[in-house]
Design an enzyme around this catalytic site. Structure first.
Site, mmCIF file in Angstrom:
data_model
loop_
_atom_site.group_PDB
_atom_site.id
_atom_site.type_symbol
_atom_site.label_atom_id
_atom_site.label_comp_id
_atom_site.label_asym_id
_atom_site.label_seq_id
_atom_site.Cartn_x
_atom_site.Cartn_y
_atom_site.Cartn_z
ATOM 1 C CG PHE A 48 -9.266 -5.047 0.683
ATOM 2 C CD1 PHE A 48 -8.787 -5.267 1.970
ATOM 3 C CD2 PHE A 48 -10.542 -4.533 0.528
ATOM 4 C CE1 PHE A 48 -9.582 -4.987 3.078
ATOM 5 C CE2 PHE A 48 -11.347 -4.248 1.629
ATOM 6 C CZ PHE A 48 -10.862 -4.471 2.899
ATOM 7 C CG LEU A 49 -4.353 -2.008 -4.687
ATOM 8 C CD1 LEU A 49 -2.850 -2.068 -4.565
ATOM 9 C CD2 LEU A 49 -4.729 -1.038 -5.787
ATOM 10 C CB VAL A 56 -3.546 3.257 -3.441
ATOM 11 C CG1 VAL A 56 -5.063 3.385 -3.380
ATOM 12 C CG2 VAL A 56 -3.094 2.045 -2.644
ATOM 13 C CB CYS A 84 0.451 -2.371 3.503
ATOM 14 S SG CYS A 84 -0.042 -1.229 2.196
ATOM 15 C CG ASP A 96 0.804 13.315 -5.938
ATOM 16 O OD1 ASP A 96 0.493 12.128 -5.716
ATOM 17 O OD2 ASP A 96 1.644 13.932 -5.242
ATOM 18 C CG PHE A 101 5.110 -19.418 0.511
ATOM 19 C CD1 PHE A 101 5.835 -20.455 -0.056
ATOM 20 C CD2 PHE A 101 3.779 -19.273 0.153
ATOM 21 C CE1 PHE A 101 5.259 -21.309 -0.989
ATOM 22 C CE2 PHE A 101 3.185 -20.127 -0.774
ATOM 23 C CZ PHE A 101 3.929 -21.147 -1.339
ATOM 24 N N PRO A 102 7.390 -19.057 4.557
ATOM 25 C CG PRO A 102 8.932 -20.682 5.207
ATOM 26 C CD PRO A 102 7.676 -20.483 4.400
ATOM 27 N N GLY A 103 10.114 -16.783 5.306
ATOM 28 C CA GLY A 103 11.115 -16.003 4.580
ATOM 29 C C GLY A 103 11.948 -15.162 5.527
ATOM 30 C CE LYS A 151 0.804 2.646 5.493
ATOM 31 N NZ LYS A 151 -0.602 2.400 5.791
HETATM 32 N N1 LIG Z 1 0.604 0.405 -1.637
HETATM 33 C C1 LIG Z 1 -0.286 -0.534 -1.385
HETATM 34 O O1 LIG Z 1 -0.112 -1.695 -1.754
HETATM 35 C C2 LIG Z 1 -1.548 -0.204 -0.637
HETATM 36 C C3 LIG Z 1 -2.595 -1.140 -0.638
HETATM 37 C C4 LIG Z 1 -3.761 -0.823 0.045
HETATM 38 C C5 LIG Z 1 -3.857 0.364 0.739
HETATM 39 N N2 LIG Z 1 -2.813 1.245 0.754
HETATM 40 C C6 LIG Z 1 -2.960 2.508 1.466
HETATM 41 O O2 LIG Z 1 -3.242 3.524 0.518
HETATM 42 C C7 LIG Z 1 -2.638 4.756 0.922
HETATM 43 C C8 LIG Z 1 -1.715 5.261 -0.171
HETATM 44 O O3 LIG Z 1 -0.663 4.331 -0.331
HETATM 45 P P1 LIG Z 1 0.366 4.409 -1.550
HETATM 46 O O4 LIG Z 1 1.222 3.224 -1.454
HETATM 47 O O5 LIG Z 1 -0.399 4.692 -2.803
HETATM 48 O O6 LIG Z 1 1.193 5.730 -1.143
HETATM 49 P P2 LIG Z 1 2.226 6.549 -2.041
HETATM 50 O O7 LIG Z 1 3.199 7.128 -1.091
HETATM 51 O O8 LIG Z 1 2.694 5.718 -3.178
HETATM 52 O O9 LIG Z 1 1.329 7.713 -2.667
HETATM 53 C C9 LIG Z 1 0.776 8.759 -1.935
HETATM 54 C C10 LIG Z 1 0.729 9.992 -2.828
HETATM 55 O O10 LIG Z 1 -0.022 11.016 -2.174
HETATM 56 C C11 LIG Z 1 0.559 12.265 -2.509
HETATM 57 N N3 LIG Z 1 0.069 13.283 -1.573
HETATM 58 C C12 LIG Z 1 0.385 13.458 -0.272
HETATM 59 N N4 LIG Z 1 -0.323 14.492 0.241
HETATM 60 C C13 LIG Z 1 -1.109 14.963 -0.750
HETATM 61 C C14 LIG Z 1 -2.086 16.004 -0.829
HETATM 62 N N5 LIG Z 1 -2.413 16.735 0.231
HETATM 63 N N6 LIG Z 1 -2.706 16.208 -2.008
HETATM 64 C C15 LIG Z 1 -2.398 15.462 -3.084
HETATM 65 N N7 LIG Z 1 -1.493 14.453 -3.066
HETATM 66 C C16 LIG Z 1 -0.868 14.212 -1.916
HETATM 67 C C17 LIG Z 1 2.041 11.983 -2.455
HETATM 68 O O11 LIG Z 1 2.783 12.953 -3.141
HETATM 69 C C18 LIG Z 1 2.110 10.599 -3.099
HETATM 70 O O12 LIG Z 1 2.306 10.687 -4.495
HETATM 71 C C19 LIG Z 1 -1.943 4.445 2.252
HETATM 72 O O13 LIG Z 1 -2.815 4.774 3.301
HETATM 73 C C20 LIG Z 1 -1.723 2.957 2.196
HETATM 74 O O14 LIG Z 1 -1.658 2.378 3.473
HETATM 75 C C21 LIG Z 1 -1.663 0.982 0.060
#
Ligand SMILES: NC(=O)c1ccc[n+]([C@@H]2O[C@H](COP(=O)([O-])OP(=O)(O)OC[C@H]3O[C@@H](n4cnc5c(N)ncnc54)[C@H](O)[C@@H]3O)[C@@H](O)[C@H]2O)c1
Length: 435
Positions: free
Chosen positions: A150-151, A11, A261, A30, A252-254, A264
């Protein structure tokens, strides 16, 4: 505007890059030094279509940079996004330790008014917690906004640049104006910016994912019934989805939903309800159906072969869905573990997820960069992710490489009649066997 994005994952990296694309100056931060070093040397740590080009372009234009130094990034920013992970805790609730650590770091660094944005998917009430943690560290003024993301992985850039809607949860007029200005370039074609309270915004994200997960479990449940009564789920899907009240998407079933996401977030909203003395019965069923569905393909394989000991299976597709390398909660993990437990060998191919798969299975399975190579002397082919490149394969070649012409298609990508014509024993989901 000047932005700081804390958390450079699926994200944070996409959001930061897309905000830079509209002219903002963005620093993505990060705590994972390896990730930041990789980005600084021009490598993209994840696979997301179109991302690499966009990152390179914005880095060259000096609008996008990467750092582990949170203080400087926060102090130079007008808006700070928190986009760190919120993995499930042991009781199913979202683990907020990373969000609150990011909030603390922001609080310690504040040097003037800033808008702090919760981008991570977080339970209702988290914005209040974030506010408290920051306020404990600073006397500076700030606002906390909930702006859920929402991506979809695999189409993240397109989704971000052309959103269906933007949800902004805040009671601050000042913060809302800042957010409205930031998103103006993305909503020129008329997508709404929907303003609400932080609590409603937080719940909206869970509601969206829970609804989509419900559609998938509903179709998986129906698919299992189709098999028992001689119906074809693909025909039912078409008949059902053409009703505009139902819609065609997400039917779509699977082999069960996966990813970082849906599993969890369904667990977390169930937990939120429990914490408030309420039971979300429907979503509990959605989760149960999903767990069951991940076992369906392995059960078909065992029924066909009896003992799996000493058998070899070719797996095409490992990521939880196509166009991503993300293997978090991928149904392929459950299925492959089940095959290994039963004494079988696995030879796997995936266009993008082999690196992630190696972290999970290590030397326990064999990896192939050519999908046909995985078939060599295998007892059957399993389709676990519907990558486009698997859709029209050379069936004669598949047949010549397999020991026996058997296909277990967990994503219904082939036509049963065609499979029969080609001489395959073909098992799919919610369809009648073809042989
Ligand atoms: N992946 C998706 O498709 C998606 C879509 C919508 C929403 N979200 C939500 O967005 C959030 C992030 O998801 P993601 O998939 O990008 O996670 P991810 O695990 O890919 O990335 C999270 C990043 O945060 C870093 N991090 C952790 N603690 C930190 C801190 N204190 N300071 C700086 N960096 C820190 C980690 O090292 C990691 O690189 C989640 O809450 C997820 O539910 C994800």
């Amino acid at each position: 505007m000047k932005l700081c994005v804390i958390g450079t994952g699926y994200v944070g990296l996409v959001d930061g890059t897309c905000f830079a694309e509209t002219g903002n100056t963005v620093v993505c931060v990060d705590t994972d030094k390896t990730k930041i070093d990789a980005l600084l040397s021009g490598q993209i740590p994840i696979y997301e279509p179109g991302l690499e080009t966009l990152v390179k372009k914005n880095v060259e234009k000096k609008r996008l940079s990467f750092s582990t130094a949170v203080q400087a990034a926060v102090q130079n920013a007008d808006i700070c996004f928190i986009s760190v992970g919120t993995p499930p805790g042991e009781d199913g609730s979202a683990d907020l330790q990373y969000v609150l650590a990011a909030a603390k770091a922001i609080g310690e660094s504040l040097n003037g008014y800033k808008v702090i944005v919760d981008k991570s998917t977080v339970p209702v009430g988290t914005a209040d917690k974030v506010k408290k943690v920051i306020a404990a560290e600073t006397k500076q003024a700030f606002d906390v906004v909930s702006n859920p993301e929402f991506l979809k992985e695999g189409a993240a850039i397109e989704d971000f640049l052309k959103p269906d809607r933007i949800v902004i949860g805040t009671d601050s007029e000042r913060a809302f104006k800042v957010m409205e200005t930031l998103y103006a370039p993305f909503v020129r074609t008329g997508a709404p910016i929907i303003r609400m309270s932080t609590r409603s915004a937080e719940l909206t994200k869970y509601a969206a994912n829970a609804m989509l997960a419900t559609r998938i479990s509903f179709m998986n449940d129906l698919a299992n019934l189709c098999e028992l009564v001689g119906a074809d789920i693909d025909m039912v899907r078409q008949g059902l989805g053409s009703d505009p009240r139902v819609g065609k998407r997400f039917l779509f079933p699977g082999i069960g939903y996966g990813g970082s996401c849906f599993p969890k977030d369904v667990k977390a909203i169930i937990r939120t309800a429990q914490d408030n003395g309420y039971t979300l019965e429907l979503l509990q069923a959605v989760e149960n159906v999903n767990e069951k569905q991940k076992q369906v393909l392995a059960a078909k394989i065992k029924k066909h072969f009896g003992s799996l000991s000493g058998r070899k299976f070719a797996v095409w597709g490992l990521s939880f869905k196509p166009q991503t390398d993300d293997m978090r909660e991928a149904p392929a993990i459950v299925i492959i573990e089940e095959l290994l437990k039963s004494g079988a060998q696995v030879s796997a191919h995936d266009p993008e997820a082999l690196r992630e798969a190696k972290k999970i299975f290590g030397a326990r399975i064999d990896y192939q960069t050519d999908n046909y190579a995985a078939l060599d002397k295998a007892d059957a082919l399993l389709i676990l992710t519907e990558w486009s490149e698997y859709r029209e394969p050379d069936f004669a070649r598949i047949k010549s490489l397999l020991k026996t012409p058997v296909i277990f298609d967990g994503r219904n990508i082939f036509n049963p009649a065609l499979m029969k014509e080609q001489g395959f024993k073909y098992y799919a989901i919610g369809r009648q066997e073809a042989e």
